[in-house]
Structures are given as structure tokens and as C-alpha cells.
Design a protein around this motif. Structure first.
Motif, PDB file in Angstrom:
ATOM      1  N   LEU A 106      64.348   5.568  81.318  1.00  0.00           N
ATOM      2  CA  LEU A 106      65.635   5.189  81.890  1.00  0.00           C
ATOM      3  C   LEU A 106      66.503   6.411  82.172  1.00  0.00           C
ATOM      4  CD1 LEU A 106      66.621   2.200  79.537  1.00  0.00           C
ATOM      5  CD2 LEU A 106      65.418   2.101  81.733  1.00  0.00           C
ATOM      6  N   GLY A 107      67.287   6.348  83.252  1.00  0.00           N
ATOM      7  CA  GLY A 107      68.353   7.313  83.495  1.00  0.00           C
ATOM      8  C   GLY A 107      68.108   8.363  84.549  1.00  0.00           C
ATOM      9  N   SER A 108      66.848   8.599  84.932  1.00  0.00           N
ATOM     10  CA  SER A 108      66.576   9.703  85.860  1.00  0.00           C
ATOM     11  C   SER A 108      67.159   9.460  87.244  1.00  0.00           C
ATOM     12  CB  SER A 108      65.063   9.941  85.965  1.00  0.00           C
ATOM     13  OG  SER A 108      64.553  10.429  84.753  1.00  0.00           O
ATOM     14  N   ASP A 110      69.821   7.960  88.154  1.00  0.00           N
ATOM     15  CA  ASP A 110      71.260   8.254  88.176  1.00  0.00           C
ATOM     16  C   ASP A 110      71.507   9.744  88.372  1.00  0.00           C
ATOM     17  OD1 ASP A 110      71.681   5.552  87.586  1.00  0.00           O
ATOM     18  OD2 ASP A 110      71.746   5.923  85.431  1.00  0.00           O
ATOM     19  N   ARG A 111      70.701  10.554  87.738  1.00  0.00           N
ATOM     20  CA  ARG A 111      70.889  12.001  87.809  1.00  0.00           C
ATOM     21  C   ARG A 111      70.478  12.539  89.178  1.00  0.00           C
ATOM     22  NH1 ARG A 111      67.724  14.230  82.858  1.00  0.00           N
ATOM     23  NH2 ARG A 111      69.044  16.093  83.093  1.00  0.00           N
ATOM     24  N   VAL A 273      63.803   9.258  76.694  1.00  0.00           N
ATOM     25  CA  VAL A 273      64.091   8.318  77.780  1.00  0.00           C
ATOM     26  C   VAL A 273      63.135   7.129  77.764  1.00  0.00           C
ATOM     27  CG1 VAL A 273      65.109  10.088  79.247  1.00  0.00           C
ATOM     28  CG2 VAL A 273      62.670   9.552  79.491  1.00  0.00           C
ATOM     29  N   ALA A 277      65.173   5.366  74.339  1.00  0.00           N
ATOM     30  CA  ALA A 277      66.177   4.633  75.110  1.00  0.00           C
ATOM     31  C   ALA A 277      66.409   3.234  74.557  1.00  0.00           C
ATOM     32  CB  ALA A 277      65.743   4.543  76.571  1.00  0.00           C
ATOM     33  N   GLN A 281      70.014   1.307  74.133  1.00  0.00           N
ATOM     34  CA  GLN A 281      70.299   0.100  74.910  1.00  0.00           C
ATOM     35  C   GLN A 281      70.545  -1.094  73.982  1.00  0.00           C
ATOM     36  OE1 GLN A 281      70.587  -0.276  78.361  1.00  0.00           O
ATOM     37  NE2 GLN A 281      70.604   1.959  78.344  1.00  0.00           N
TER      38      GLN A 281
END
Length: 308
Positions: A106-108, A110-111, A273, A277, A281
Motif C-alpha cells: 500500500l501507498g506507492s 500516492d507517492r 508496505v 501495512a 490499517q
């Protein structure tokens, strides 16, 4: 034919690059591993495994310098490197370029969106490949089960399809999703099962499935992730999630996930991640994820002194 750049041509990225080059696309494989670049330039890239065995010619480099705008840019590096990869990819992006970012966990996305813009970004999820670099210029993969894409932000459906069509032309079976949270979490429940469990035991996926205690840990990691997804209102459409994970894993029993391969090479993994994660979450919806929390701590303990 399309002009394609794969930024992060490691094991998985090399499979993408090789099959796309074999389909006739102009492919630029970019990796910081100089020996891999040298081998690809000298002898081509050999891709063997579930897709057959072929050696293809493509363009290989350690930087994006001099390549120019491409039709499709695939960011295929590890999660820790996505910001640097996205910055280097700026030189590859023109007015009509589609950018696909494909990472575990998760999250890549967004970056990457912060660097390259949400309006041109497609999020990708792939699984069931079991890819590994056998030697410089030589990649092997055990399967090719799952390739999925969806628009991150303002990218049009036509643009998502345009990027997906390059993959289809290279023999990949591709699905396009409107709900990217569902898409990402359906892959994540597989990742959390086998990433930490294989890394901590040294087992292949098939060995984890066959070992009662190892499978117990892997299963609990998935069950915790499923509970978090349900609490967040994410509809996982895979039937029984645990049986879904068991079935997919059974198709690539000899595979060693990237987290295990990272540890065998003395590199830090993507544990934060993936399994890491889930507790974060879980906390947002009033749940706990003690098994994922524990395996994350154990993996990070093993990584003390590893290279970044």
C-alpha cells in the motif's frame, strides 16, 4: 507498436520488458544494476519460464537520459524507490504518456502521483509470476496469473485501456478495474500470506502450503487483512479469500517471493508496505492485527545490518 520504458527492470520488470520487446514494441529497460544492463546490451535479455524461452533485443540503460517521451512508462521498482524512480521518469513523460506504477503493498501510487500527477497515472497489480533473476541478462518466471489496472485519479478510461493494450499484445491477460481499492486489496491478501512466511522460514510457497504450522501463520496473516478490508467497506470478490490465496499459491509452488529473495541477497525488504501495512490499517477501523504485527517485527529484526 508502442514506445515503452520500464523503470526498474529487476526480476518482474525484466519479464514485462522482455515479453513486450518480443511482441515488437520499442522497449527501454532501465535498472541501476550495471551488470544486468551490460549483459542485455551484449547478448539480449533471456526470458524463460511459464511464457516459454526466448532471447530478445531491447534498449538497456542505467539512467533515463536521452530516451525522450514514451507512449507507456512502467514504474516497476520496489516501494522504497518509487519517488526516485518517478523523478527519473519525468524525462520520459510527454503530453499523451500513460504512466503505470506497479508495486507490492500500500501507498506507492500516492507517492508517484505527487511527482508525476494523478491525472496520468494508472495503478497496476500483478501476481502469480514468481519471477527471479537467474543471472545478469537472464530472468525466469514460474507463472503469469494476474495483471490488473485502474485509473488512480483523472486518467481517462481510454488511456487506461491504451496502456493495458500494450500488455495484451505481449501475451498478458489483463483486466481493467474501476475500483482500485478492491483491486489492490485482492492482491494484498496474497502478499501478506506468503511474503513474511517464506522470508522467515526460507520455504517456497508450496512448502508453506504443505507445512501445517507455516500455513497457519500465513493463513492468519490473510484472515487479519480480510477483516480490515471488510471493516473498511472494501468488497473482495474472490469467493472464500483463504481458499483463493491457497489456490493461487498452489499454482506457483516453487516460487520464492521477492521478500525472501531480498533476504537471501542481504537486502531490506518491503515488509513495511505489505504485512506492516495491516496493523496500521487495522488501527484506523478499531481492529488489531497481531500476527501481521509479529511477523513484521521478526522480519525487521532479521534485516538489521542489511543494505537498503
Amino acid at each position: 507498436m508502442a514506445r515503452v520504458a520500464v523503470v526498474g527492470a529487476g526480476a518482474m520488470g525484466s519479464v514485462y520488458a522482455g515479453l513486450m520487446a518480443d511482441a515488437g514494441h520499442e522497449v527501454h529497460a532501465i535498472t541501476l544494476w550495471a551488470d544486468h544492463v551490460a549483459a542485455m546490451r551484449a547478448n539480449g535479455l533471456r526470458v524463460e519460464g511459464a511464457s516459454g524461452d526466448r532471447t530478445v533485443r531491447l534498449q538497456a540503460a542505467t539512467t533515463t537520459d536521452g530516451i525522450g517521451p514514451c507512449d507507456l512508462v512502467i514504474i516497476a521498482c520496489k516501494a522504497a524507490d518509487v519517488v526516485d524512480a518517478a523523478r527519473s521518469a519525468k524525462a520520459l513523460v510527454g503530453e499523451s504518456t500513460v504512466v503505470q506504477t506497479i508495486q507490492n503493498g500500500l501507498g506507492s501510487a500516492d507517492r508517484v502521483a505527487e511527482v508525476l500527477g494523478a491525472e496520468r497515472l494508472s495503478v497496476g497489480v500483478v501476481g502469480g509470476f514468481g519471477a527471479s533473476l537467474t543471472a545478469p541478462g537472464h530472468v525466469h518466471h514460474n507463472g503469469m496469473e494476474m495483471v490488473r489496472f485502474g485509473a488512480y485519479g483523472g486518467l481517462s478510461g481510454d488511456a487506461v485501456e491504451r496502456g493495458a493494450s500494450v500488455w495484451r499484445s505481449a501475451g498478458f491477460a489483463v483486466q481493467v478495474f474501476d475500483d482500485i481499492e478492491r483491486m489492490v486489496w485482492e492482491k494484498l491478501i496474497m502478499n501478506v500470506a506468503f511474503s513474511a512466511s517464506t522470508c522467515l522460514t526460507g520455504m517456497t510457497i508450496g512448502e508453506v502450503l504443505a507445512h501445517p504450522e507455516a500455513w497457519h501463520v500465513a493463513r492468519r496473516c490473510t484472515e487479519e487483512a480480510v477483516a480490515v478490508a471488510q471493516a473498511r467497506g472494501i468488497s473482495l470478490q474472490v469467493g472464500d479469500p483463504v481458499e483463493h490465496v491457497r489456490e493461487l499459491g498452489g499454482k506457483i509452488p516453487n516460487a520464492r517471493p521477492s521478500m525472501l529473495l531480498d533476504h537471501l541477497a542481504g537486502r531490506r525488504s518491503e515488509i513495511d508496505v505489505i504485512n506492516g501495512a495491516i496493523p496500521r490499517q487495522a488501527a484506523t477501523v478499531g481492529l488489531a492485527a497481531p500476527v501481521n504485527d509479529t511477523v513484521t517485527a521478526l522480519v525487521k529484526a532479521r534485516e538489521v545490518g542489511f543494505a537498503a
